[in-house]
Design a protein around this motif. Structure first.
Motif, mmCIF file in Angstrom:
data_model
loop_
_atom_site.group_PDB
_atom_site.id
_atom_site.type_symbol
_atom_site.label_atom_id
_atom_site.label_comp_id
_atom_site.label_asym_id
_atom_site.label_seq_id
_atom_site.Cartn_x
_atom_site.Cartn_y
_atom_site.Cartn_z
ATOM 1 N N SER A 1 0.759 -1.249 -0.037
ATOM 2 C CA SER A 1 -0.082 -0.115 -0.154
ATOM 3 C C SER A 1 0.923 1.378 0.299
ATOM 4 N N GLY A 2 0.161 2.543 -0.148
ATOM 5 C CA GLY A 2 0.876 3.674 -0.183
ATOM 6 C C GLY A 2 1.448 3.819 1.378
ATOM 7 N N THR B 1 1.253 6.050 -3.904
ATOM 8 C CA THR B 1 0.281 5.093 -3.777
ATOM 9 C C THR B 1 -0.142 4.622 -5.210
ATOM 10 N N TRP C 1 -9.519 8.626 -5.450
ATOM 11 C CA TRP C 1 -9.184 9.092 -6.542
ATOM 12 C C TRP C 1 -8.369 8.523 -7.437
HETATM 13 C C1 LIG Z 1 -4.358 7.331 -0.738
HETATM 14 C C2 LIG Z 1 -3.244 8.400 -0.653
HETATM 15 C C3 LIG Z 1 -2.073 7.716 0.125
HETATM 16 C C4 LIG Z 1 -2.282 6.287 0.710
HETATM 17 O O1 LIG Z 1 -2.289 5.305 -0.327
HETATM 18 P P1 LIG Z 1 -2.704 3.897 0.032
HETATM 19 O O2 LIG Z 1 -2.563 2.858 -1.106
HETATM 20 O O3 LIG Z 1 -4.281 4.106 0.271
HETATM 21 O O4 LIG Z 1 -2.002 3.425 1.423
HETATM 22 C C5 LIG Z 1 -0.980 8.462 0.122
HETATM 23 N N1 LIG Z 1 -0.972 9.708 -0.313
HETATM 24 C C6 LIG Z 1 -1.961 10.199 -1.123
HETATM 25 C C7 LIG Z 1 -1.946 11.523 -1.451
HETATM 26 C C8 LIG Z 1 -3.177 9.811 -1.286
HETATM 27 O O5 LIG Z 1 -3.990 10.192 -1.759
#
Ligand SMILES: *Cc1c(COP(=O)(O)O)cnc(C)c1O
Length: 392
Positions: A87-88, A206, A339
């Motif tokens: 994940s991000g 992400t 998004w």
């Molecule tokens: C959604 C998001 C994340 C987190 O990413 P995940 O894959 O949901 O863990 C980090 N930074 C930004 C700007 C995001 O919109």
């Protein structure tokens, strides 16, 4: 593998990592849906820490499908290597763990995605500290530096009010003080912004947003050219077991093939929508860095080559029900927090909080509506917005 920086994003997206001989001449690399690769012989097993790059043994360390996407994003970001995560957030966590230790100080742009995570996890539980700054002026970062500052976290543009940080300016401050820099580049993607070229140490994505692009995966990725950092990050990913799964890695790969044309279309639609909103007298302000009226338009042009489909605007009303009715009357835009996919989305991030909170985050009021302009086409989106305003 040495990446060829003379290739452009189109070539990288469609062909970097092609290995017809290895993959039975298939144009799409297979999904290596396995946890294990056995050794050729007992000697390879005994020296498994020195296996050549094209050998594998356990899926928590690396996977051949995942490696292709790591190479593509690294090449687009002009970095030495990429490391893909589940994940991000897993990628962000690995960044902080790689650079900071208990007792260290972080400076981050206020309202960045990992603000709460840094505060409630690394500060409250692991004895780090963090100063959050508005971030539009590099001087704010310099003023916040302490002797134990180890990391500066940027995210530009920010994804609620779309203010920018001056990447080159912040990097200059950081380099002067020997501090590492991290940036969340999920909004621009490497198509519209390449922070490593501006001196940033570590780029985070992400893949759940534009890189995946189809609202069907959760994933993340880090890119760097710093060998020491890369070693730490790979060690952390292996230790925590946060590598992306082969199926998600493969879907990331499919997403990236159309990243550039999708983003161009998102941008074209978003610009038309932003211009429509700017002319609408129910709207007090549009937050979109692609508009010439954006207070940091010149800075945007100096560090970005485009803007994506995400923006926000504020409805000129004192009455919460007006905003809720506006959202209720949208049909194409569905209510959702994410998004970067094909679909248009709407949310109202500040309505539940106080005016003071909204202003601290950079909005003028609580009546902020964030929209993601998907791939339905500008006409459909403007018609939907117009209809919602008329029935507000
Ligand atoms: C959604 C998001 C994340 C987190 O990413 P995940 O894959 O949901 O863990 C980090 N930074 C930004 C700007 C995001 O919109």
């Amino acid at each position: 593998m040495d990446l060829d920086y003379t290739k452009d994003n189109g070539w990288i997206a469609e062909h970097l990592g092609d290995d017809y001989g290895r993959f039975l001449n298939s144009v799409v690399p297979p999904i290596f849906m396995n946890s294990l690769h056995v050794f050729d012989d007992i000697e390879s097993y005994c020296h498994r820490d020195q296996l050549p790059p094209d050998k594998y043994f356990y899926g928590r360390g690396k996977n051949p499908t995942v490696e292709v996407i790591e190479q593509k994003i690294a090449a687009m970001e002009h970095g030495k290597a990429g490391v893909a995560f589940s994940s991000g957030m897993a990628a962000s966590a690995a960044s902080i763990l790689a650079i900071c230790r208990p007792g260290d100080h972080i400076i981050a742009a206020r309202n960045c995605y990992i603000e709460g995570f840094i505060q409630h996890f690394f500060c409250d539980r692991y004895n780090m500290s963090c100063t959050f700054v508005g971030g539009t002026d590099p001087q704010e970062f310099e003023d916040a530096i302490q002797p134990n500052t180890k990391l500066i976290c940027m995210e530009t543009p920010l994804s609620l009010v779309f203010s920018l940080q001056d990447i080159r300016g912040v990097v200059a401050v950081a380099k002067k003080h020997g501090i590492k820099t991290y940036i969340d580049n999920s909004y621009c993607t490497p198509i519209f912004q390449t922070p490593l070229d501006m001196g940033v140490d570590l780029v985070m994505h992400t893949a759940s947003k534009y890189i995946g692009g189809h609202s069907d995966i959760i994933g993340g990725l880090l890119v760097t050219s710093d060998e020491e950092l890369l070693k730490e990050i790979r060690m952390i990913r292996g230790s925590f077991g946060s590598i992306i799964g082969p199926m998600e890695g493969w879907l990331m790969l499919r997403g990236v093939r159309t990243l550039e044309p999708r983003l161009e279309r998102h941008q074209e639609t978003a610009l038309a929508v932003a211009h429509y909103l700017e002319k609408n007298d129910r709207v007090s302000v549009v937050h979109y860095a692609g508009l010439e009226s954006h207070p940091q338009y010149e800075l945007m042009k100096s560090q970005q080559t485009g803007n994506c489909g995400l923006m926000s605007f504020e409805i000129d009303t004192q009455n919460d029900e007006d905003v809720y009715n506006f959202v209720r009357n949208l049909n194409v835009f569905q209510i959702g927090v994410s998004w970067g996919g094909f679909e248009s989305l709407v949310c109202t991030p500040f309505m539940n909080g106080t005016l003071e909170n909204a202003q601290k985050q950079g909005a003028k009021s609580r009546m902020l509506v964030r929209i993601h302009c998907g791939l339905e086409g500008a006409d459909n989106l403007i018609e939907d917005l117009d209809n919602a305003f008329r029935h507000m």
